[in-house]
Design a protein around this motif. Structure first.
Motif, short mmCIF file in Angstrom:
data_model
loop_
_atom_site.label_atom_id
_atom_site.label_comp_id
_atom_site.label_asym_id
_atom_site.label_seq_id
_atom_site.Cartn_x
_atom_site.Cartn_y
_atom_site.Cartn_z
N ALA A 41 0.85 -1.19 0.00
CA ALA A 41 0.00 0.00 0.00
C ALA A 41 0.89 1.24 0.00
O ALA A 41 2.05 1.17 0.41
CB ALA A 41 -0.91 -0.01 1.22
N PRO A 42 0.36 2.37 -0.44
CA PRO A 42 1.16 3.61 -0.48
C PRO A 42 1.75 3.93 0.89
O PRO A 42 1.03 3.92 1.90
CB PRO A 42 0.15 4.66 -0.92
N GLY A 43 3.04 4.18 0.93
CA GLY A 43 3.70 4.56 2.17
C GLY A 43 3.97 3.42 3.13
O GLY A 43 4.45 3.64 4.24
N GLU A 89 -8.96 -1.20 3.44
CA GLU A 89 -7.56 -1.41 3.83
C GLU A 89 -6.86 -2.49 3.01
O GLU A 89 -5.65 -2.70 3.15
CB GLU A 89 -7.44 -1.74 5.32
N ASP A 90 -7.59 -3.19 2.16
CA ASP A 90 -6.97 -4.14 1.23
C ASP A 90 -6.43 -3.44 -0.02
O ASP A 90 -5.78 -4.08 -0.85
CB ASP A 90 -7.99 -5.20 0.80
N THR A 91 -6.71 -2.16 -0.15
CA THR A 91 -6.22 -1.41 -1.30
C THR A 91 -4.70 -1.42 -1.34
O THR A 91 -4.03 -1.06 -0.37
CB THR A 91 -6.73 0.04 -1.25
N THR A 110 -0.38 -5.77 -9.80
CA THR A 110 -1.71 -5.39 -10.28
C THR A 110 -2.41 -4.60 -9.17
O THR A 110 -2.35 -4.98 -8.00
CB THR A 110 -2.52 -6.62 -10.71
N GLN A 111 -3.02 -3.50 -9.55
CA GLN A 111 -3.63 -2.61 -8.57
C GLN A 111 -5.01 -3.12 -8.16
O GLN A 111 -5.84 -3.47 -9.01
CB GLN A 111 -3.78 -1.19 -9.15
N VAL A 112 -5.24 -3.14 -6.85
CA VAL A 112 -6.56 -3.43 -6.29
C VAL A 112 -6.98 -2.22 -5.47
O VAL A 112 -6.24 -1.79 -4.57
CB VAL A 112 -6.53 -4.68 -5.40
N THR A 113 -8.13 -1.66 -5.80
CA THR A 113 -8.65 -0.50 -5.08
C THR A 113 -10.04 -0.83 -4.56
O THR A 113 -10.92 -1.22 -5.34
CB THR A 113 -8.72 0.73 -6.00
N VAL A 114 -10.21 -0.67 -3.25
CA VAL A 114 -11.49 -0.98 -2.61
C VAL A 114 -12.06 0.32 -2.04
O VAL A 114 -11.42 0.97 -1.20
CB VAL A 114 -11.33 -2.01 -1.49
N SER A 115 -13.24 0.70 -2.50
CA SER A 115 -13.85 1.94 -2.02
C SER A 115 -14.80 1.64 -0.86
O SER A 115 -15.39 0.57 -0.77
CB SER A 115 -14.62 2.60 -3.16
#
Length: 116
Positions: A41-43, A89-91, A110-115
């Motif tokens: 995740a970022p950071g 938080e799985d993003t 591969t990017q996973v984004t969860v809104s």
């Protein structure tokens, strides 16, 4: 030369599901390798999500137990990560990894984004 190519990432709402795939090609005897999924995740540091040995023993991080399942199809040189009940938080970027003795390879992610 070994290539790992991930697919299946995307954008999903919380509570949804995705299935990631990672297919290996090149100079690899897939069935010998321990295959794993990591995420970053970022950071944050890259962390192990799940792994499956050549004998089929599975290990999942506590944060995903009961929601994610790793599996493999040696005939297809492919490892999967079924992700259910996804949370924001799985993003992360999810990476495929293969490891056998001193041979260690990574996919491109591969990017996973969860809104929420």
């Amino acid at each position: 030369q070994v290539q790992l190519v991930e697919s299946g990432g995307g954008f999903v709402q919380a509570g949804g599901s995705l299935r990631l795939s990672c297919t290996a090609s090149g100079a690899i005897i897939f069935s010998l390798y321990t295959m794993a999924w990591y995420r970053q995740a970022p950071g944050k540091q890259r962390e192990l999500v799940a792994a499956i040995t050549r004998g089929g023993t599975r290990n999942h991080a506590d944060s995903v137990k009961g929601r994610f399942t790793i599996s493999r199809d040696n005939a297809r040189n492919t490892v999967y990560l079924q992700m259910n009940s996804l949370k924001p938080e799985d993003t992360a970027v999810y990476y495929c990894n293969s490891n056998y003795e001193r041979q260690n390879y990574w996919g491109q992610g591969t990017q996973v984004t969860v809104s929420s």
